[in-house]
Design a protein around this motif. Structure first.
Motif, PDB file in Angstrom:
ATOM      1  N   GLN A   1       0.829  -1.216   0.000  1.00  0.00           N
ATOM      2  CA  GLN A   1       0.000   0.000   0.000  1.00  0.00           C
ATOM      3  C   GLN A   1       0.855   1.255   0.000  1.00  0.00           C
ATOM      4  O   GLN A   1       0.556   2.249  -0.655  1.00  0.00           O
ATOM      5  N   SER A   2       1.935   1.183   0.765  1.00  0.00           N
ATOM      6  CA  SER A   2       2.819   2.339   0.847  1.00  0.00           C
ATOM      7  C   SER A   2       3.483   2.611  -0.514  1.00  0.00           C
ATOM      8  O   SER A   2       3.660   3.766  -0.915  1.00  0.00           O
ATOM      9  N   LEU A   3       3.803   1.537  -1.210  1.00  0.00           N
ATOM     10  CA  LEU A   3       4.386   1.690  -2.548  1.00  0.00           C
ATOM     11  C   LEU A   3       3.351   2.309  -3.497  1.00  0.00           C
ATOM     12  O   LEU A   3       3.689   3.184  -4.314  1.00  0.00           O
ATOM     13  N   ALA A   4       2.105   1.884  -3.363  1.00  0.00           N
ATOM     14  CA  ALA A   4       1.046   2.471  -4.200  1.00  0.00           C
ATOM     15  C   ALA A   4       0.923   3.970  -3.889  1.00  0.00           C
ATOM     16  O   ALA A   4       0.798   4.798  -4.809  1.00  0.00           O
ATOM     17  N   SER A   5       0.984   4.337  -2.590  1.00  0.00           N
ATOM     18  CA  SER A   5       0.906   5.771  -2.230  1.00  0.00           C
ATOM     19  C   SER A   5       2.096   6.523  -2.820  1.00  0.00           C
ATOM     20  O   SER A   5       1.959   7.654  -3.293  1.00  0.00           O
ATOM     21  N   LEU A   6       3.263   5.881  -2.775  1.00  0.00           N
ATOM     22  CA  LEU A   6       4.461   6.544  -3.307  1.00  0.00           C
ATOM     23  C   LEU A   6       4.310   6.815  -4.806  1.00  0.00           C
ATOM     24  O   LEU A   6       4.591   7.929  -5.270  1.00  0.00           O
ATOM     25  N   THR A   7       3.875   5.818  -5.552  1.00  0.00           N
ATOM     26  CA  THR A   7       3.774   6.027  -7.007  1.00  0.00           C
ATOM     27  C   THR A   7       2.691   7.064  -7.316  1.00  0.00           C
ATOM     28  O   THR A   7       2.861   7.892  -8.210  1.00  0.00           O
ATOM     29  N   ASP A   8       1.603   7.044  -6.554  1.00  0.00           N
ATOM     30  CA  ASP A   8       0.568   8.077  -6.760  1.00  0.00           C
ATOM     31  C   ASP A   8       1.130   9.458  -6.440  1.00  0.00           C
ATOM     32  O   ASP A   8       0.867  10.437  -7.143  1.00  0.00           O
ATOM     33  N   TYR A   9       1.885   9.508  -5.355  1.00  0.00           N
ATOM     34  CA  TYR A   9       2.460  10.791  -4.913  1.00  0.00           C
ATOM     35  C   TYR A   9       3.401  11.345  -5.988  1.00  0.00           C
ATOM     36  O   TYR A   9       3.303  12.503  -6.390  1.00  0.00           O
ATOM     37  N   ILE A  10       4.288  10.490  -6.480  1.00  0.00           N
ATOM     38  CA  ILE A  10       5.226  10.944  -7.515  1.00  0.00           C
ATOM     39  C   ILE A  10       4.459  11.367  -8.770  1.00  0.00           C
ATOM     40  O   ILE A  10       4.760  12.388  -9.387  1.00  0.00           O
ATOM     41  N   SER A  11       3.442  10.597  -9.111  1.00  0.00           N
ATOM     42  CA  SER A  11       2.674  10.920 -10.317  1.00  0.00           C
ATOM     43  C   SER A  11       1.918  12.233 -10.178  1.00  0.00           C
ATOM     44  O   SER A  11       1.540  12.843 -11.178  1.00  0.00           O
ATOM     45  N   SER A  12       1.673  12.638  -8.920  1.00  0.00           N
ATOM     46  CA  SER A  12       0.906  13.872  -8.705  1.00  0.00           C
ATOM     47  C   SER A  12       1.782  15.126  -8.826  1.00  0.00           C
ATOM     48  O   SER A  12       1.270  16.233  -8.853  1.00  0.00           O
ATOM     49  N   PHE A  13       3.098  14.928  -8.867  1.00  0.00           N
ATOM     50  CA  PHE A  13       3.971  16.096  -8.944  1.00  0.00           C
ATOM     51  C   PHE A  13       3.706  16.850 -10.247  1.00  0.00           C
ATOM     52  O   PHE A  13       3.753  16.274 -11.327  1.00  0.00           O
ATOM     53  N   SER A  14       3.452  18.137 -10.085  1.00  0.00           N
ATOM     54  CA  SER A  14       3.357  18.942 -11.299  1.00  0.00           C
ATOM     55  C   SER A  14       4.780  19.323 -11.660  1.00  0.00           C
ATOM     56  O   SER A  14       5.721  19.080 -10.902  1.00  0.00           O
ATOM     57  N   ILE A  15       4.953  19.921 -12.796  1.00  0.00           N
ATOM     58  CA  ILE A  15       6.313  20.296 -13.197  1.00  0.00           C
ATOM     59  C   ILE A  15       6.914  21.232 -12.156  1.00  0.00           C
ATOM     60  O   ILE A  15       8.101  21.217 -11.898  1.00  0.00           O
ATOM     61  N   SER A  16       6.056  22.010 -11.494  1.00  0.00           N
ATOM     62  CA  SER A  16       6.614  23.007 -10.590  1.00  0.00           C
ATOM     63  C   SER A  16       6.751  22.510  -9.152  1.00  0.00           C
ATOM     64  O   SER A  16       7.257  23.225  -8.306  1.00  0.00           O
ATOM     65  N   GLY A  17       6.337  21.314  -8.832  1.00  0.00           N
ATOM     66  CA  GLY A  17       6.573  20.868  -7.475  1.00  0.00           C
ATOM     67  C   GLY A  17       5.545  19.869  -7.006  1.00  0.00           C
ATOM     68  O   GLY A  17       4.594  19.526  -7.715  1.00  0.00           O
ATOM     69  N   PRO A  18       5.732  19.347  -5.748  1.00  0.00           N
ATOM     70  CA  PRO A  18       4.864  18.304  -5.236  1.00  0.00           C
ATOM     71  C   PRO A  18       3.494  18.817  -4.826  1.00  0.00           C
ATOM     72  O   PRO A  18       3.359  19.935  -4.349  1.00  0.00           O
ATOM     73  N   VAL A  19       2.497  17.987  -5.014  1.00  0.00           N
ATOM     74  CA  VAL A  19       1.165  18.294  -4.519  1.00  0.00           C
ATOM     75  C   VAL A  19       1.083  17.658  -3.140  1.00  0.00           C
ATOM     76  O   VAL A  19       1.572  16.550  -2.953  1.00  0.00           O
ATOM     77  N   SER A  20       0.478  18.365  -2.149  1.00  0.00           N
ATOM     78  CA  SER A  20       0.504  17.796  -0.794  1.00  0.00           C
ATOM     79  C   SER A  20      -0.275  16.492  -0.769  1.00  0.00           C
ATOM     80  O   SER A  20      -1.256  16.323  -1.475  1.00  0.00           O
ATOM     81  N   GLN A  21       0.209  15.555   0.099  1.00  0.00           N
ATOM     82  CA  GLN A  21      -0.315  14.184   0.112  1.00  0.00           C
ATOM     83  C   GLN A  21      -1.699  14.126   0.687  1.00  0.00           C
ATOM     84  O   GLN A  21      -1.993  14.833   1.628  1.00  0.00           O
TER      85      GLN A  21
END
Ligand code: UDP
Length: 467
Positions: A447-467
């Motif tokens: 599950q944590s790996l799934a959250s990680l890949t979702d988190y990385i995929s949510s990054f816009s070009i300008s930075g991370p989107v809060s989790q």
């Protein structure tokens, strides 16, 4: 080994987004970073690995990755691992400019997919500011235990409370602010570095706090309290996705040739009869200690497989000289190699115990195979890993008096032949079962790996989107 190479959980967005990974060029750091790279690749990301000339990975083994080499500026005599902090400080200084140039060129390539983030080993503390200057999010990867990260983070507190510098008369005292550590377990690393290493560690911790997240090669069922504390103390998203070698083995990134003869020899040994002895890729001992280790093993009368890598004995790049009479005393009861296929060794039915330096990869590999341990930490995180293995997880016997033949002989017997060893084995087997579950669908690491890949995929070009 499970086949997580076939994508089961696809990230929703950015499937071909590029990730830049930057491993620290030491065996215990390269293995988990390459495993992480393989895992993220299996989730649909393109992987770019920036690496140094020193201990560079074999590109031909990973045709699915793109490699970029940067000059590390190390002179031949500076590549020694006898003083790891000096080596790492030097690398952090030398790599700034080539890494900046390499990153700039990757980011400016308009024809390719955008880079989602940098994933750097926590030891590369220079990368945070640099990535910030490019507005590129950084996720740091901690290749060792969560408990040891917290212990390093607490070094200023240990100074404030008077535990440091360590005094001989206080070594056995409990560190009340950090149970179950004793003063002797506080993770210091001897170094000739000017001004000591504390400043470096404090800098590293500050940079971790500035990152967009931290990945651990650990799992919730083992270090749940520590994981929660890290989230509180560091204030960044945490992802405990280990043990990573459950997905991809460590052997592919071995810097030394692994001797297959070890497996052929094990094939001829009785079930759970052999003690495997290895102190990892960096630990060093002097000739007196080697002699104590040798006689401890010999006097235990137990079959053994012993890794004596070149350099294990200080100032000897060639195989260390075994004490006179040792080979006659063991009378064919053992097998010695320079480097072993460790994961396979630990999985072999003939292995009954692992005498380890408590490096984190070794510890996890042992737990994954349900192999109980004898723990002889040499420095740094190993001291914390060993204390937790002995006192918290109760899956190992720590040698409390250094390397002394009497204690070694006794510990091997306790582990391999006595009721205490049987109980330790039961506990490590129960952890092994938890691991088998945690990397499967629905398990904590999965599950944590799934959250990680979702988190990385949510990054816009300008930075991370809060989790
Ligand atoms: N290893 C190996 N053969 C050996 C000894 C070790 O392949 O003979 C591998 C081991 O499987 C582990 C890594 O080297 O993945 C050592 O990492 P660890 O964190 O345990 O210790 P370090 O070398 O960083 O002190």
């Amino acid at each position: 080994m499970e086949d997580h190479g076939k994508v089961k959980h696809q990230a929703k967005r950015g499937l071909s987004r590029r990730l830049v990974l930057f491993p620290v060029p030491l065996q215990g750091h390269i293995n988990p970073m390459i495993q992480l790279a393989n895992i993220l690749h299996s989730k649909g990301f393109s992987i770019i690995i920036i690496h140094t000339k020193f201990n560079s990975p074999d590109h031909s083994k990973y045709p699915h990755f793109t490699f970029h080499f940067i000059p590390d500026g190390l002179l031949e005599h500076e590549t020694s691992t006898s003083d790891v902090p000096i080596l790492l400080k030097q690398l952090n200084l030398n790599c700034v400019s080539p890494f900046r140039d390499c990153l700039a060129s990757l980011l400016s390539d308009a024809n390719d997919e955008p880079v989602a983030c940098l994933i750097a080993d926590t030891i590369w503390y220079f990368t945070q500011d640099l990535a910030d200057s490019f507005k590129l999010p950084t996720i740091v990867f901690r290749t060792t235990s969560i408990c040891s990260l917290l212990a390093f983070h607490a070094l200023p507190l240990f100074h404030e409370k008077g535990y440091l510098p360590k005094e001989d008369s206080q070594l056995q005292l409990p560190v009340t602010e950090f149970p179950p550590l004793k003063v002797k377990d506080i993770p210091v690393i001897k170094s000739q570095i000017q001004g000591g290493i504390d400043r470096l560690i404090i800098t590293m911790m500050e940079k971790v706090k500035a990152a967009s997240g931290i990945i651990f090669n650990s799992f919730k069922e083992l270090e749940e309290l520590e994981l929660t504390k890290t989230s509180q103390d560091f204030g960044i998203p945490t992802f405990a996705i280990g043990p990573l070698h459950k997905y991809f083995p460590a052997s592919s990134s071995s810097l030394m040739k692994q001797e297959r003869g070890a497996i052929l020899w094990l094939d001829k040994q009785a079930l759970k009869s052999v003690i495997y002895v290895s102190f990892g890729s960096i630990a060093e001992m002097d000739e007196t200690q080697l002699s104590e280790v040798a006689w401890g093993i010999a006097n235990s009368m137990q079959p053994f497989l012993w890794v004596i890598r070149p350099g294990l004995v200080q100032n000897s790049q060639e195989l260390a000289r075994l004490p006179n009479g040792f080979l006659e005393a063991v009378d064919g009861r053992g097998y010695i190699v320079k480097w072993a296929p460790q994961q396979e060794v630990l999985a072999h039915p003939a292995i009954g115990g692992f005498w380890t330096h408590s490096g984190w990869n070794s510890t996890l590999e042992s737990i994954c195979e349900g192999v109980p341990m004898i723990c002889s930490p040499f420095f740094g995180d190993q001291m914390v890993n060993a204390r937790f293995a002995n006192d918290v997880w109760k899956i190992g016997i720590q040698l409390e008096k250094g390397l002394a033949r009497g204690e070694i002989e006794r510990a091997i017997r306790r582990l391999m032949a006595e009721k205490e060893g049987k109980e330790i084995r039961e506990r490590v087997m129960s952890l092994k079962e938890k691991i088998d579950f945690c990397v499967k669908e629905g398990g904590s690491s999965y599950q944590s790996l799934a959250s990680l890949t979702d988190y990385i995929s949510s990054f816009s070009i300008s930075g991370p989107v809060s989790q």
